[in-house]
Design an enzyme around this catalytic site. Structure first.
Site, PDB file in Angstrom:
ATOM      1  N   HIS A 167       0.871  -1.179   0.000  1.00 27.31           N
ATOM      2  CA  HIS A 167       0.000   0.000   0.000  1.00 27.31           C
ATOM      3  C   HIS A 167       0.910   1.232   0.000  1.00 27.31           C
ATOM      4  O   HIS A 167       1.524   1.546   1.017  1.00 27.31           O
ATOM      5  CB  HIS A 167      -0.913  -0.016   1.226  1.00 27.31           C
ATOM      6  CG  HIS A 167      -1.847  -1.189   1.234  1.00 27.31           C
ATOM      7  ND1 HIS A 167      -2.174  -1.893   2.369  1.00 27.31           N
ATOM      8  CD2 HIS A 167      -2.500  -1.795   0.214  1.00 27.31           C
ATOM      9  CE1 HIS A 167      -3.007  -2.873   2.044  1.00 27.31           C
ATOM     10  NE2 HIS A 167      -3.210  -2.838   0.740  1.00 27.31           N
ATOM     11  N   GLU A 170       1.426   4.065   2.646  1.00 30.65           N
ATOM     12  CA  GLU A 170       1.922   3.688   3.976  1.00 30.65           C
ATOM     13  C   GLU A 170       3.446   3.813   3.994  1.00 30.65           C
ATOM     14  O   GLU A 170       4.192   2.843   4.084  1.00 30.65           O
ATOM     15  CB  GLU A 170       1.425   2.286   4.322  1.00 30.65           C
ATOM     16  CG  GLU A 170      -0.106   2.266   4.419  1.00 30.65           C
ATOM     17  CD  GLU A 170      -0.727   0.874   4.356  1.00 30.65           C
ATOM     18  OE1 GLU A 170      -1.964   0.794   4.238  1.00 30.65           O
ATOM     19  OE2 GLU A 170       0.008  -0.132   4.408  1.00 30.65           O
ATOM     20  N   HIS A 260       3.276  -2.551   6.981  1.00 26.91           N
ATOM     21  CA  HIS A 260       2.146  -1.666   6.633  1.00 26.91           C
ATOM     22  C   HIS A 260       1.979  -0.520   7.639  1.00 26.91           C
ATOM     23  O   HIS A 260       2.633  -0.483   8.677  1.00 26.91           O
ATOM     24  CB  HIS A 260       0.834  -2.466   6.644  1.00 26.91           C
ATOM     25  CG  HIS A 260       0.685  -3.399   5.494  1.00 26.91           C
ATOM     26  ND1 HIS A 260      -0.134  -3.150   4.431  1.00 26.91           N
ATOM     27  CD2 HIS A 260       1.263  -4.602   5.245  1.00 26.91           C
ATOM     28  CE1 HIS A 260      -0.066  -4.147   3.565  1.00 26.91           C
ATOM     29  NE2 HIS A 260       0.771  -5.051   4.045  1.00 26.91           N
ATOM     30  N   GLU A 336       1.781  -3.602  11.486  1.00 28.84           N
ATOM     31  CA  GLU A 336       1.101  -2.324  11.274  1.00 28.84           C
ATOM     32  C   GLU A 336       1.657  -1.252  12.196  1.00 28.84           C
ATOM     33  O   GLU A 336       1.761  -1.447  13.405  1.00 28.84           O
ATOM     34  CB  GLU A 336      -0.408  -2.474  11.547  1.00 28.84           C
ATOM     35  CG  GLU A 336      -1.122  -3.496  10.671  1.00 28.84           C
ATOM     36  CD  GLU A 336      -1.482  -2.950   9.286  1.00 28.84           C
ATOM     37  OE1 GLU A 336      -1.260  -1.752   9.028  1.00 28.84           O
ATOM     38  OE2 GLU A 336      -1.977  -3.749   8.463  1.00 28.84           O
TER      39      GLU A 336
END
Ligand code: ZN
Length: 377
Positions: A167, A170, A260, A336
């Site tokens: 992504h 990010e 991420h 994350e």
């Protein structure tokens, strides 16, 4: 006279009205070939010492509307030092309220990591003399998909794969890789040296260079969300996943980390593979050991807040961590980091940022070392 532009690497904004500094009206621009929107990055000129109120009228239609709550935008005069600026989210409208102290200033969703930085990261890694750069193929727009290989590539080595920025918005994910690489390529670091005696690292610092340059949040140039492409990637729509997956099938995988950022949750956390068919007590024990070692290595990591766990057999197998963890029956995590801040160690001036992501990338090496003796089946 105000001027707002986004015609540069990773720039993204729609300007509706910039006549009055106290009522600048903007919109989030969707990814180039899909409807996802959240990332913004623009330059404001001509507003020194004027109180600027910049509103995004379509914030409620963004990919993660809850991402605007308790969130503050970042700004920079020199594109090196980024700081948080007063922001609010009310009635579906996100606003930045800031008085720039110079005529030229940049505002962004998060501290950017430019394509130029990406190329420099590759060059510096190769320059260490400990890293080999391979080209796995080309993206939809013809950019290079580069793999960094660090280690002796011995048959008996553990195969440790780290990928980042599926992504593209990010950006903290590539800051994380920069930290991890810095430590891994430091010949004076004992953890790196000991690890490289038993492991070869395969690292893709940017899985989505097209999306990164285009200023996309979540998709590549063809509109594909790469983290939903792992079961059946194609050279046409998701070459980035296709080529990396092919290489993985060639090398094998003993540990996989997919890096991420999360728009909503203000903590650093990981998601494992409890929902994949191959999940077993050995993987569960490794997950627990890794998380414990990571929390010891970095107080920024925690395991209390995160995504709800998948029920057995209910994992989304199109996602990288699920597909890799299942295919190779290995320890695999999605890591994350927050766009907002880590509420366990908040920082009002900077929030979560590039440097903190970089430090986390350094510390993950200690967690890898802690479980490395048990990774081989
Ligand atoms: Zn992501």
């Amino acid at each position: 006279m105000l001027k707002i532009t986004a015609n540069f690497d990773a720039g993204s904004v729609v300007v509706n009205d910039a006549a009055d500094p106290a009522a600048i009206r903007l919109s989030l621009r969707p990814d180039n070939a899909s409807g996802f929107k959240q990332w913004f990055y623009f330059r404001l000129q001509g507003a020194a010492y004027q109180n600027c109120v910049m509103t995004f009228d379509n914030a409620a239609e963004s990919a993660y509307p809850e991402g605007w709550e308790d969130y503050a935008a970042v700004a920079s005069y020199d594109r090196r030092n980024w700081f948080r600026v007063p922001s609010s989210y009310e009635n579906g409208v996100f606003s930045i309220n800031h008085t720039p102290l110079a005529n030229s200033i940049y505002y962004a969703y998060f501290e950017p990591y430019s394509h130029e930085q990406h190329l420099q990261l590759l060059g510096d890694a190769q320059g260490s003399g400990l890293c080999q750069i391979d080209d796995l193929g080309s993206t939809v727009e013809g950019r290079d998909i580069n793999l960094l290989t660090i280690g002796n590539q011995a048959e008996s080595d553990l195969k440790i794969w780290v990928i980042a920025r599926q992504h593209p918005g990010e950006t903290m994910a590539e800051w994380f890789v920069e930290g991890l690489l810095g430590r891994l390529l430091d010949p004076q670091d004992p953890t790196a040296r000991a690890l490289l005696d038993r492991a070869t690292f395969y690292i893709v610092p940017n899985m989505n260079p097209d999306g990164s340059v285009l200023g996309n949040l979540r998709t590549n140039a063809a509109g594909a969300n790469l983290n939903r492409e792992w079961e059946t990637p194609t050279v046409e729509k998701s070459p980035e996943v296709y080529f990396v997956r092919e290489k993985m099938l060639e090398t094998g995988v003993d540990l996989f980390l997919d890096i991420h950022g999360d728009e909503s949750i203000p903590f650093v956390f990981m998601a494992g593979t409890e929902g994949v068919p191959a999940y077993n007590p050995r993987t569960a024990a490794l997950e627990t050991a890794f998380k414990h070692a990571f929390a010891t290595a970095s107080p920024d990591f925690q395991d209390e807040h995160g995504y709800p766990k998948d029920a057995p057999g209910q994992a989304n197998m199109t996602m990288a961590t699920a597909w890799v963890g299942n295919r190779f029956d290995c320890l695999a995590f999605t890591l994350e980091m927050p766009f907002k801040d880590n509420h366990n160690l908040p920082d009002d001036d900077f929030g979560w940022n590039g440097q903190r992501s970089l430090r986390l990338g350094e510390s993950v090496l200690s967690a890898i070392w802690a479980v490395s003796a048990d990774l081989k089946k």
